[in-house]
Design a protein around this motif. Sequence first.
Motif, PDB file in Angstrom:
ATOM      1  N   ASN A   1       0.802  -1.226   0.000  1.00  0.00           N
ATOM      2  CA  ASN A   1       0.000   0.000   0.000  1.00  0.00           C
ATOM      3  C   ASN A   1       0.834   1.275   0.000  1.00  0.00           C
ATOM      4  OD1 ASN A   1      -2.547  -1.375   0.119  1.00  0.00           O
ATOM      5  ND2 ASN A   1      -2.121  -1.829   2.271  1.00  0.00           N
ATOM      6  N   ARG A   2       2.170   1.112  -0.101  1.00  0.00           N
ATOM      7  CA  ARG A   2       3.096   2.249  -0.148  1.00  0.00           C
ATOM      8  C   ARG A   2       2.799   3.257   0.964  1.00  0.00           C
ATOM      9  NH1 ARG A   2       6.525   2.995  -4.063  1.00  0.00           N
ATOM     10  NH2 ARG A   2       6.415   5.283  -4.010  1.00  0.00           N
ATOM     11  N   ILE A   3       2.741   2.722   2.179  1.00  0.00           N
ATOM     12  CA  ILE A   3       2.512   3.565   3.347  1.00  0.00           C
ATOM     13  C   ILE A   3       3.821   4.252   3.735  1.00  0.00           C
ATOM     14  CG2 ILE A   3       1.880   3.548   5.802  1.00  0.00           C
ATOM     15  CD1 ILE A   3       0.071   1.149   5.135  1.00  0.00           C
ATOM     16  N   ALA A   4       3.765   5.552   3.942  1.00  0.00           N
ATOM     17  CA  ALA A   4       4.967   6.317   4.286  1.00  0.00           C
ATOM     18  C   ALA A   4       5.550   5.820   5.599  1.00  0.00           C
ATOM     19  CB  ALA A   4       4.631   7.798   4.377  1.00  0.00           C
ATOM     20  N   LEU A   5       6.870   5.683   5.636  1.00  0.00           N
ATOM     21  CA  LEU A   5       7.562   5.178   6.812  1.00  0.00           C
ATOM     22  C   LEU A   5       7.882   6.298   7.793  1.00  0.00           C
ATOM     23  CD1 LEU A   5      10.106   2.753   5.072  1.00  0.00           C
ATOM     24  CD2 LEU A   5       7.871   2.195   6.053  1.00  0.00           C
ATOM     25  N   SER A   6       8.129   5.909   9.046  1.00  0.00           N
ATOM     26  CA  SER A   6       8.569   6.868  10.058  1.00  0.00           C
ATOM     27  C   SER A   6      10.032   7.209   9.805  1.00  0.00           C
ATOM     28  CB  SER A   6       8.408   6.257  11.455  1.00  0.00           C
ATOM     29  OG  SER A   6       9.390   5.238  11.652  1.00  0.00           O
ATOM     30  N   GLU A   7      10.554   8.119  10.588  1.00  0.00           N
ATOM     31  CA  GLU A   7      11.958   8.503  10.403  1.00  0.00           C
ATOM     32  C   GLU A   7      12.919   7.435  10.922  1.00  0.00           C
ATOM     33  OE1 GLU A   7      12.378  11.147  14.517  1.00  0.00           O
ATOM     34  OE2 GLU A   7      12.315  12.137  12.561  1.00  0.00           O
ATOM     35  N   ASN A   8      12.373   6.418  11.593  1.00  0.00           N
ATOM     36  CA  ASN A   8      13.188   5.308  12.089  1.00  0.00           C
ATOM     37  C   ASN A   8      12.666   3.986  11.521  1.00  0.00           C
ATOM     38  OD1 ASN A   8      14.821   6.961  13.914  1.00  0.00           O
ATOM     39  ND2 ASN A   8      12.966   7.086  15.180  1.00  0.00           N
ATOM     40  N   PRO A   9      12.858   3.734  10.227  1.00  0.00           N
ATOM     41  CA  PRO A   9      12.290   2.531   9.611  1.00  0.00           C
ATOM     42  C   PRO A   9      12.849   1.227  10.183  1.00  0.00           C
ATOM     43  CG  PRO A   9      13.834   3.614   8.114  1.00  0.00           C
ATOM     44  CD  PRO A   9      13.608   4.553   9.249  1.00  0.00           C
ATOM     45  N   GLU A  10      14.022   1.302  10.831  1.00  0.00           N
ATOM     46  CA  GLU A  10      14.588   0.085  11.424  1.00  0.00           C
ATOM     47  C   GLU A  10      13.687  -0.493  12.512  1.00  0.00           C
ATOM     48  OE1 GLU A  10      16.323   3.582  13.711  1.00  0.00           O
ATOM     49  OE2 GLU A  10      15.886   3.091  11.606  1.00  0.00           O
TER      50      GLU A  10
END
Length: 377
Positions: free
Chosen positions: A351-360
């Motif tokens: 769904n190409r959901i935007a990631l947070s600034e900490n994708p880890e």
Amino acid sequence: EEPRRAYDRVHLSEYFNGKTAEDLSMSTASWYEEQEIDLYLNNPVTGVDRMSKTVSTLSGEKYNYDFLVFATGSAAFVPNIKGIEKEGVFVYRTIEDLDLISAYSKNAKKASVIGGGLLGLEAAKALIDLGIEETSIIEFAPRLMPRQIDLAGSEMLKSMLVDLGLQIHLNKNTSSIEGETSISGLKFSDDSELAIDMLVISAGIKPRDELARQCGINVGPRGGIVVDTEMQTNDPCVFAIGECALFEEMIYGLIAPGYEMAEVVASNLCAQSKSFKSFDMSTKLKLIGIDVASFGDPFINEPDCRTIVFENKHKGIYKRINISNDGQYLLGGILIGDATAYNMLLQTSVNRIALSENPEELILGSRSGEQAGAGIE
């Protein structure tokens, strides 16, 4: 062709854990009657006449059709190896195959499986369940499950399988099967040998397209019935779905695309427009008790993405996610040993959901102790 109703081939190894053929069946006998479907078993189709729109069977019957759907699936691919005809060599595809394997295994002590893919590992599990003293996997590629996981994930999986008692032989090209009338061993192209008294071949599949080929339906150069986005062949009255169908030069060997293809054909035959698009091949399985999953594009590498990897050899866990270079989107990944986050990761990617600034945090967990979820509940 087979004497049984459709059954679950994905979980064939459970047949050796006490499940019966009826348990593996995907429907009851009464279901066909309730759906007003005539089911003919143990009577293979021998020919299709597209001019008269008839189908002929081995017993001599002929059936008329308005529309014809090939759902003939696939057969086990058997490599051209010297000695392949020897006693003690089996394929792993049907319940009848499993009955033959079970009977022969009672006098076998060392067995091998040719093929380190999904079905090959399932076949190895079956041999373990049968009580074979030494079971090994022979794989031509340099890693296990080469279509689903990367080298590091394969190494983790290999380590866990070895701990379970399996022997793993990679980069092995089998040149001959040794023995007089019965198998006594394998010889490889590097001149090494392996003594065994039973062999199961699970080295991939080949589309069952011979009937289509005989009646003039277009097939691919390497097999498979060529279909368009509506699963239609070069004959507007003939369709193909599942592992016998070749869509955009690809055979889909998973169950989910097959169901989608069936839905497309049924919708279009009922005047409801529906198209098949290239299908996401994400998958999650438990192989010999080990979680294995991949989603999106698991193999994309830098510089085309940013890769985050977590590895815990002590617990047998490997996680890899591939992030877009701008850090915004999850492109794909691999999970070994712990796939609890699979559904969340899959939806985030699809769904190409935007990631947070900490994708880890998607694979390491939130630093605050809360479950990271990219906004998904």
